[in-house]
Design a protein around this motif. Structure first.
Motif, PDB file in Angstrom:
ATOM      1  N   UNK A   1       0.988  -1.248   0.155  1.00 30.61           N
ATOM      2  CA  UNK A   1       0.002  -0.026   0.203  1.00 30.61           C
ATOM      3  C   UNK A   1       1.115   1.194  -0.223  1.00 30.61           C
ATOM      4  N   UNK A   2       1.356   1.354  -1.069  1.00 30.48           N
ATOM      5  CA  UNK A   2       2.749   2.652  -1.579  1.00 30.48           C
ATOM      6  C   UNK A   2       1.691   4.381  -0.765  1.00 30.48           C
ATOM      7  N   UNK A   3       0.964   4.389  -1.121  1.00 30.05           N
ATOM      8  CA  UNK A   3      -0.004   5.970  -0.515  1.00 30.05           C
ATOM      9  C   UNK A   3      -0.354   6.088   0.529  1.00 30.05           C
ATOM     10  N   UNK A   4       0.782   7.288   0.694  1.00 30.28           N
ATOM     11  CA  UNK A   4       0.222   8.358   2.024  1.00 30.28           C
ATOM     12  C   UNK A   4       1.650   7.641   2.822  1.00 30.28           C
ATOM     13  N   UNK A   5       2.053   6.031   2.484  1.00 25.09           N
ATOM     14  CA  UNK A   5       3.510   6.087   3.615  1.00 25.09           C
ATOM     15  C   UNK A   5       5.135   6.367   2.798  1.00 25.09           C
ATOM     16  N   UNK A   6       5.768   6.113   3.874  1.00 22.10           N
ATOM     17  CA  UNK A   6       7.463   5.821   3.404  1.00 22.10           C
ATOM     18  C   UNK A   6       8.143   5.481   4.403  1.00 22.10           C
ATOM     19  N   UNK A   7       8.816   4.672   4.717  1.00 23.60           N
ATOM     20  CA  UNK A   7      10.156   3.846   5.373  1.00 23.60           C
ATOM     21  C   UNK A   7      10.684   3.935   6.260  1.00 23.60           C
ATOM     22  N   UNK A   8      11.038   3.255   6.496  1.00 24.59           N
ATOM     23  CA  UNK A   8      11.430   3.705   7.757  1.00 24.59           C
ATOM     24  C   UNK A   8      12.954   2.842   7.666  1.00 24.59           C
ATOM     25  N   UNK A   9      14.790   3.131   7.804  1.00 26.50           N
ATOM     26  CA  UNK A   9      15.577   2.465   7.996  1.00 26.50           C
ATOM     27  C   UNK A   9      16.581   3.417   9.024  1.00 26.50           C
ATOM     28  N   UNK A  10      17.946   2.266   9.613  1.00 26.65           N
ATOM     29  CA  UNK A  10      18.495   3.922  10.108  1.00 26.65           C
ATOM     30  C   UNK A  10      19.031   4.936   9.644  1.00 26.65           C
ATOM     31  N   UNK A  11      19.068   4.728   8.696  1.00 28.10           N
ATOM     32  CA  UNK A  11      20.058   6.341   7.619  1.00 28.10           C
ATOM     33  C   UNK A  11      18.663   7.212   7.514  1.00 28.10           C
ATOM     34  N   UNK A  12      17.023   6.610   7.005  1.00 34.17           N
ATOM     35  CA  UNK A  12      16.413   7.646   7.133  1.00 34.17           C
ATOM     36  C   UNK A  12      16.353   7.853   8.245  1.00 34.17           C
ATOM     37  N   UNK A  13      16.268   7.314   9.654  1.00 40.38           N
ATOM     38  CA  UNK A  13      15.951   7.359  11.225  1.00 40.38           C
ATOM     39  C   UNK A  13      16.745   8.573  11.878  1.00 40.38           C
ATOM     40  N   UNK A  14      18.131   8.129  11.038  1.00 37.94           N
ATOM     41  CA  UNK A  14      19.642   9.274  11.040  1.00 37.94           C
ATOM     42  C   UNK A  14      18.846  10.447  11.102  1.00 37.94           C
ATOM     43  N   UNK A  15      18.534  10.509   9.931  1.00 35.63           N
ATOM     44  CA  UNK A  15      18.357  12.015   8.962  1.00 35.63           C
ATOM     45  C   UNK A  15      17.686  12.455  10.215  1.00 35.63           C
TER      46      UNK A  15
ATOM     47  N   UNK B   1       1.308  17.322   3.718  1.00 35.53           N
ATOM     48  CA  UNK B   1       1.743  18.277   2.546  1.00 35.53           C
ATOM     49  C   UNK B   1       2.566  18.092   2.153  1.00 35.53           C
ATOM     50  N   UNK B   2       3.894  17.355   2.290  1.00 36.76           N
ATOM     51  CA  UNK B   2       5.393  17.601   1.668  1.00 36.76           C
ATOM     52  C   UNK B   2       5.118  16.779   0.670  1.00 36.76           C
ATOM     53  N   UNK B   3       4.740  15.726   1.394  1.00 31.24           N
ATOM     54  CA  UNK B   3       4.911  14.133   0.173  1.00 31.24           C
ATOM     55  C   UNK B   3       3.451  14.495  -1.261  1.00 31.24           C
ATOM     56  N   UNK B   4       2.663  15.320  -0.372  1.00 29.49           N
ATOM     57  CA  UNK B   4       1.443  15.553  -1.814  1.00 29.49           C
ATOM     58  C   UNK B   4       2.499  16.522  -2.646  1.00 29.49           C
ATOM     59  N   UNK B   5       2.810  17.743  -2.417  1.00 33.89           N
ATOM     60  CA  UNK B   5       3.985  18.170  -3.386  1.00 33.89           C
ATOM     61  C   UNK B   5       4.775  17.560  -3.773  1.00 33.89           C
ATOM     62  N   UNK B   6       5.146  16.746  -2.893  1.00 37.74           N
ATOM     63  CA  UNK B   6       6.116  15.875  -4.611  1.00 37.74           C
ATOM     64  C   UNK B   6       6.040  14.691  -5.428  1.00 37.74           C
ATOM     65  N   UNK B   7       4.805  14.175  -4.480  1.00 44.18           N
ATOM     66  CA  UNK B   7       3.799  13.296  -5.982  1.00 44.18           C
ATOM     67  C   UNK B   7       3.268  14.012  -6.731  1.00 44.18           C
ATOM     68  N   UNK B   8       2.849  15.294  -6.362  1.00 43.39           N
ATOM     69  CA  UNK B   8       1.917  15.900  -7.685  1.00 43.39           C
ATOM     70  C   UNK B   8       3.376  16.678  -8.669  1.00 43.39           C
ATOM     71  N   UNK B   9       4.125  17.127  -7.670  1.00 43.56           N
ATOM     72  CA  UNK B   9       5.711  17.642  -9.537  1.00 43.56           C
ATOM     73  C   UNK B   9       6.237  16.462 -10.098  1.00 43.56           C
ATOM     74  N   UNK B  10       6.340  15.378  -9.303  1.00 43.86           N
ATOM     75  CA  UNK B  10       6.369  14.123 -10.352  1.00 43.86           C
ATOM     76  C   UNK B  10       5.784  13.766 -11.599  1.00 43.86           C
TER      77      UNK B  10
END
Length: 280
Positions: free
Chosen positions: A135-149, A174-183
């Motif tokens: 289910x990709x919509x509205x989601x982003x993954x987690x790992x140690x690198x994005x967590x550190x960021x 808001x940010x994810x909608x903007x980036x997905x719309x831009x793509x």
């Protein structure tokens, strides 16, 4: 590439993965149909075979070891397909994160150590990755690198995952909608936007680690206080060189289209809640 632009690194890296893996995996699970359109929630066709392919490509295989009948991989399939809480498909970031955390606690994995004993694992990062391909919509993954960021902490356990989504949530939609719309406006699939955000945070996360010193086998998280310091870290420099070659290999018109996409998403990416270390 501009040597101060994580947005370009993110766009090129996301597109590279999109054409080599991501889009194919979304088709494989049924998350998008034959025309690339999102499928209705709940019609994903995840199987042990497709899950293993995703796990291998996204480096979560070590947490889902296979045996002769692939029984542990099937356990993860069962988590999603037989009795998952309905919140697993929620487009609300925190609702879904909490559901995945509860699922991870409820059904830990037991992985055999070399000495024959069992190690209990809660698959926080693995479930977050596999979840996106269902289910990709509205989601982003987690790992140690994005967590550190985002939170400035090392590790990929449930505590770090919870802190990551808590900090990301207020501005996420808001940010994810903007980036997905831009793509989509730039001629790409809108779901590429989610992967661009992930790669942007991943690049920042790489810049949070220093190379292992004498006697150490793993990189050490020492937060950078400036963007220039992040960019000077060897792992980031190596990543940039590799992506520069990738961009050159794409050539025009693809390279030009990707640069145009960078212009469209740069501001939105810069507004993500990236951790800022104290200036020394």
């Amino acid at each position: 590439m501009q040597n101060d632009d994580f947005a370009l690194l993110a766009v090129v890296d996301a597109y590279k993965w999109w054409i080599s893996s991501d889009y194919g995996f979304l088709r494989l699970t049924g998350a998008v149909d034959d025309c690339g359109n999102p499928s209705e929630t709940g019609v994903s066709a995840i199987s042990s075979t497709s899950l293993r392919r995703i796990a291998q490509a996204y480096s979560v295989s070590r947490n889902i070891p296979s045996d002769e009948i692939d029984s542990q991989a099937q356990q993860v399939v069962d988590l999603f397909m037989k009795s998952p809480p309905p919140e697993i498909s929620s487009k609300d970031l925190l609702t879904r994160a909490q559901a995945l955390a509860a699922l991870s606690k409820k059904t830990p994995m037991f992985v055999k150590r070399k000495d024959g004993s069992n190690s209990k694992r809660q698959l926080a990062s693995a479930l977050s990755k596999l979840s996106w391909f269902i289910h990709p919509e509205g989601w982003t993954i987690f790992d140690k690198y994005v967590g550190a960021a985002v939170i400035g902490q090392d590790g990929s356990g449930l505590a770090q995952m919870s802190a990551f989504y808590q900090k990301l949530a207020p501005s996420w939609q808001a940010r994810s909608d903007e980036v997905c719309s831009a793509a989509e406006r730039a001629g790409f699939h809108p779901f590429l936007g989610y992967r661009i955000i992930d790669k942007y945070l991943y690049c920042h996360g790489l810049g949070m680690y220093r190379e292992p010193g004498q006697g150490r086998k793993t990189s050490r998280l020492i937060a950078a206080s400036t963007l220039e310091e992040k960019l000077s870290r060897p792992a980031v420099e190596e990543h940039r060189r590799s992506l520069n070659w990738t961009l050159e290999a794409f050539g025009d018109p693809i390279a030009g289209n990707l640069r145009n996409l960078v212009d469209l998403v740069g501001k939105s990416l810069s507004e993500l809640p990236v951790f800022q270390a104290a200036t020394r």
